[in-house]
Enzyme design. Sequence first.
Site, mmCIF file in Angstrom:
data_model
loop_
_atom_site.group_PDB
_atom_site.id
_atom_site.type_symbol
_atom_site.label_atom_id
_atom_site.label_comp_id
_atom_site.label_asym_id
_atom_site.label_seq_id
_atom_site.Cartn_x
_atom_site.Cartn_y
_atom_site.Cartn_z
ATOM 1 N N SER A 124 6.324 24.767 -26.348
ATOM 2 C CA SER A 124 6.743 23.846 -25.290
ATOM 3 C C SER A 124 7.352 22.596 -25.897
ATOM 4 O O SER A 124 6.973 22.179 -27.010
ATOM 5 C CB SER A 124 5.493 23.465 -24.487
ATOM 6 N N TYR A 148 -3.735 20.457 -23.706
ATOM 7 C CA TYR A 148 -2.824 21.601 -23.539
ATOM 8 C C TYR A 148 -1.741 21.565 -24.615
ATOM 9 O O TYR A 148 -1.482 22.564 -25.303
ATOM 10 C CB TYR A 148 -2.177 21.568 -22.134
ATOM 11 N N LYS A 152 -0.619 24.016 -28.234
ATOM 12 C CA LYS A 152 0.693 24.537 -28.659
ATOM 13 C C LYS A 152 0.982 24.119 -30.105
ATOM 14 O O LYS A 152 1.443 24.925 -30.921
ATOM 15 C CB LYS A 152 1.802 24.038 -27.730
HETATM 16 P P1 NAD Z 1 1.405 31.344 -15.905
HETATM 17 O O1 NAD Z 1 0.095 30.697 -15.739
HETATM 18 O O2 NAD Z 1 2.159 31.748 -14.680
HETATM 19 O O3 NAD Z 1 1.277 32.640 -16.857
HETATM 20 C C1 NAD Z 1 0.331 32.716 -17.876
HETATM 21 C C2 NAD Z 1 -0.415 34.035 -17.701
HETATM 22 O O4 NAD Z 1 -1.381 34.166 -18.735
HETATM 23 C C3 NAD Z 1 -1.161 34.116 -16.368
HETATM 24 O O5 NAD Z 1 -0.799 35.312 -15.711
HETATM 25 C C4 NAD Z 1 -2.630 34.123 -16.777
HETATM 26 O O6 NAD Z 1 -3.423 34.890 -15.884
HETATM 27 C C5 NAD Z 1 -2.562 34.714 -18.175
HETATM 28 N N1 NAD Z 1 -3.670 34.358 -19.065
HETATM 29 C C6 NAD Z 1 -4.146 33.120 -19.351
HETATM 30 N N2 NAD Z 1 -5.160 33.210 -20.240
HETATM 31 C C7 NAD Z 1 -5.333 34.527 -20.514
HETATM 32 C C8 NAD Z 1 -6.204 35.247 -21.350
HETATM 33 N N3 NAD Z 1 -7.170 34.634 -22.070
HETATM 34 N N4 NAD Z 1 -6.092 36.596 -21.413
HETATM 35 C C9 NAD Z 1 -5.146 37.238 -20.680
HETATM 36 N N5 NAD Z 1 -4.290 36.600 -19.864
HETATM 37 C C10 NAD Z 1 -4.379 35.263 -19.781
HETATM 38 O O7 NAD Z 1 2.299 30.385 -16.805
HETATM 39 P P2 NAD Z 1 3.849 30.448 -17.168
HETATM 40 O O8 NAD Z 1 4.511 29.296 -16.508
HETATM 41 O O9 NAD Z 1 4.358 31.806 -16.939
HETATM 42 O O10 NAD Z 1 3.779 30.116 -18.713
HETATM 43 C C11 NAD Z 1 3.759 31.133 -19.691
HETATM 44 C C12 NAD Z 1 3.591 30.493 -21.055
HETATM 45 O O11 NAD Z 1 4.659 29.562 -21.267
HETATM 46 C C13 NAD Z 1 2.302 29.699 -21.219
HETATM 47 O O12 NAD Z 1 1.823 29.885 -22.525
HETATM 48 C C14 NAD Z 1 2.753 28.271 -21.028
HETATM 49 O O13 NAD Z 1 1.931 27.366 -21.706
HETATM 50 C C15 NAD Z 1 4.136 28.309 -21.636
HETATM 51 N N6 NAD Z 1 5.018 27.248 -21.112
HETATM 52 C C16 NAD Z 1 5.199 27.151 -19.758
HETATM 53 C C17 NAD Z 1 6.022 26.144 -19.271
HETATM 54 C C18 NAD Z 1 6.209 25.965 -17.782
HETATM 55 O O14 NAD Z 1 6.639 24.891 -17.368
HETATM 56 N N7 NAD Z 1 5.939 26.953 -16.944
HETATM 57 C C19 NAD Z 1 6.657 25.262 -20.158
HETATM 58 C C20 NAD Z 1 6.453 25.419 -21.530
HETATM 59 C C21 NAD Z 1 5.617 26.430 -21.998
HETATM 60 C C1 WQD Z 2 8.968 16.811 -13.752
HETATM 61 C C2 WQD Z 2 9.310 15.422 -13.244
HETATM 62 C C3 WQD Z 2 7.414 14.007 -12.856
HETATM 63 C C4 WQD Z 2 5.718 16.297 -9.566
HETATM 64 C C5 WQD Z 2 5.344 19.778 -17.501
HETATM 65 C C6 WQD Z 2 4.466 19.775 -18.723
HETATM 66 C C7 WQD Z 2 5.226 20.319 -19.905
HETATM 67 C C8 WQD Z 2 5.816 21.683 -19.581
HETATM 68 C C9 WQD Z 2 6.588 21.680 -18.300
HETATM 69 C C10 WQD Z 2 4.300 23.389 -20.249
HETATM 70 C C11 WQD Z 2 8.487 14.321 -13.899
HETATM 71 C C12 WQD Z 2 8.143 14.304 -11.581
HETATM 72 C C13 WQD Z 2 6.521 15.873 -10.588
HETATM 73 C C14 WQD Z 2 5.648 15.531 -8.374
HETATM 74 C C15 WQD Z 2 7.226 13.990 -9.319
HETATM 75 N N1 WQD Z 2 4.798 22.664 -19.363
HETATM 76 N N2 WQD Z 2 7.271 14.731 -10.464
HETATM 77 N N3 WQD Z 2 6.420 14.387 -8.299
HETATM 78 O O1 WQD Z 2 5.846 16.854 -16.576
HETATM 79 O O2 WQD Z 2 8.253 17.346 -17.251
HETATM 80 O O3 WQD Z 2 6.479 18.966 -17.760
HETATM 81 O O4 WQD Z 2 5.798 21.118 -17.244
HETATM 82 O O5 WQD Z 2 4.422 23.354 -21.425
HETATM 83 O O6 WQD Z 2 4.345 20.361 -20.971
HETATM 84 O O7 WQD Z 2 4.064 18.441 -18.979
HETATM 85 O O8 WQD Z 2 7.184 18.705 -15.433
HETATM 86 O O9 WQD Z 2 7.534 19.433 -13.122
HETATM 87 O O10 WQD Z 2 5.396 18.202 -13.703
HETATM 88 O O11 WQD Z 2 7.554 16.980 -13.679
HETATM 89 O O12 WQD Z 2 7.912 12.945 -9.199
HETATM 90 O O13 WQD Z 2 4.931 15.843 -7.431
HETATM 91 O O14 WQD Z 2 9.006 15.377 -11.853
HETATM 92 O O15 WQD Z 2 6.998 12.679 -12.889
HETATM 93 O O16 WQD Z 2 9.315 13.224 -14.057
HETATM 94 P P1 WQD Z 2 6.931 17.828 -16.774
HETATM 95 P P2 WQD Z 2 6.854 18.390 -13.923
#
Ligand code: NAD
Ligand code: WQD
Length: 339
Positions: A124, A148, A152
């Site tokens: 991330s 969190y 990573k």
């Molecule tokens: P998500 O929660 O929709 O998907 C993650 C999946 O992993 C879920 O289905 C959950 O049930 C499963 N899971 C969690 N722990 C588990 C375990 N111990 N064993 C088996 N399954 C397990 O999240 P996502 O948005 O699809 O994110 C996927 C990956 O990408 C995550 O690692 C997240 O940290 C990373 N990521 C997401 C974002 C984002 O904004 N969505 C941004 C950066 C990184």
């Molecule tokens: C986006 C913008 C908020 C909600 C997060 C994690 C990051 C990554 C992606 C996993 C920001 C604003 C949000 C609301 C708002 N995840 N906002 N009102 O914070 O950039 O990133 O998700 O790795 O680690 O921190 O994403 O969608 O929460 O926010 O004004 O109700 O929207 O302040 O500026 P963020 P977000």
Amino acid sequence: MRVLITGGAGYIGSHTAVQLVEAGHEPIIVDSYINSTPGVLARIEKVTGRAVPAHELDLVDEEGTRALFEDVRPDAVIHFAGLKAVGESVEKPYDYYRNNLQSALSVVGGMMATGCRTMIFSSSATVYGEGSVPLTEEQSDLSSSNPYGWTKVMIEQVLTDIATASDLRVALLRYFNPVGAHPSGLMGEDPTGIPNNLMPYVAQVAGGKREKLTVFGGDYPTDDGTCLRDYLHVLDLADGHIAALEKISAEDISVRAWNLGRGTPVSVLELVHAFEQASGQKVAYEIGPRRAGDLTAVWADTTRAREELGWSAERTVEDMCADTWRWQRLNPDGYRTAL
Ligand code: NAD
Ligand code: WQD
């Protein structure tokens, strides 16, 4: 390639399963459903015309994970599984460290036991801490402001050390802000409870499920006073995984990080207005206080992914909003909505 997708029932994993099938690969899903539902599997089948095999398992279970690897014998792993809510990780750090670190170790153990050498890891942009934009992979002092994010940083280090000492090949993919949904309207992000992230919240306001959005801070040093982020379409992100998988398999790369973003900053209010435009719905909002921990501006330098993976995000903010709206409109109750 036979690709084991951990967390494959989740938001990004399920869209990646679809794109893997379309690209001629053979995905196999494993998920504990701690943050997803098996209901997504029927949707994947409807979109692709193929039933993707799925196993239910908590990957914290090291022995169970090893048995799964012995059964599935994948050529590669895309490791999405993990808990991902920043605020919850501050309240429950033990749960986050245990789930995310232990499951990553179990997966690597399963790979080593069965000779699987190729891993794509969901990292991330949060690992850049307060780095200056645009964020580049060259920045080496990784850090985070919450448990969190630290999981990573730590898993990146664990994988780097193991890859350096073995023949494991690892792609560390640093995602920026994935949003959007499958254009079929059959698949999308399905958060439980009140959404933490901006796009699903906006979609629920437009769909009448929530009264109004609170914009977290209107006094940031940006043109309209709201924070800037790098939103990218989940299908572009999924395609980035396939590009990385093919790259590290073909070139025998040991370990390498790539940013996956569009490289274009978009403000909160710009996203709100783009959503109104795409949906034809009003998105009521009010400006509230800043959210603790939010950075003013986060966006990617995408040069490395473009030059080395031949990948760049093609779908626009309008596509992201239109696809999210279609998903929201057709599935007001997410995957609990009848097909
Ligand atoms: P998500 O929660 O929709 O998907 C993650 C999946 O992993 C879920 O289905 C959950 O049930 C499963 N899971 C969690 N722990 C588990 C375990 N111990 N064993 C088996 N399954 C397990 O999240 P996502 O948005 O699809 O994110 C996927 C990956 O990408 C995550 O690692 C997240 O940290 C990373 N990521 C997401 C974002 C984002 O904004 N969505 C941004 C950066 C990184
Ligand atoms: C986006 C913008 C908020 C909600 C997060 C994690 C990051 C990554 C992606 C996993 C920001 C604003 C949000 C609301 C708002 N995840 N906002 N009102 O914070 O950039 O990133 O998700 O790795 O680690 O921190 O994403 O969608 O929460 O926010 O004004 O109700 O929207 O302040 O500026 P963020 P977000």
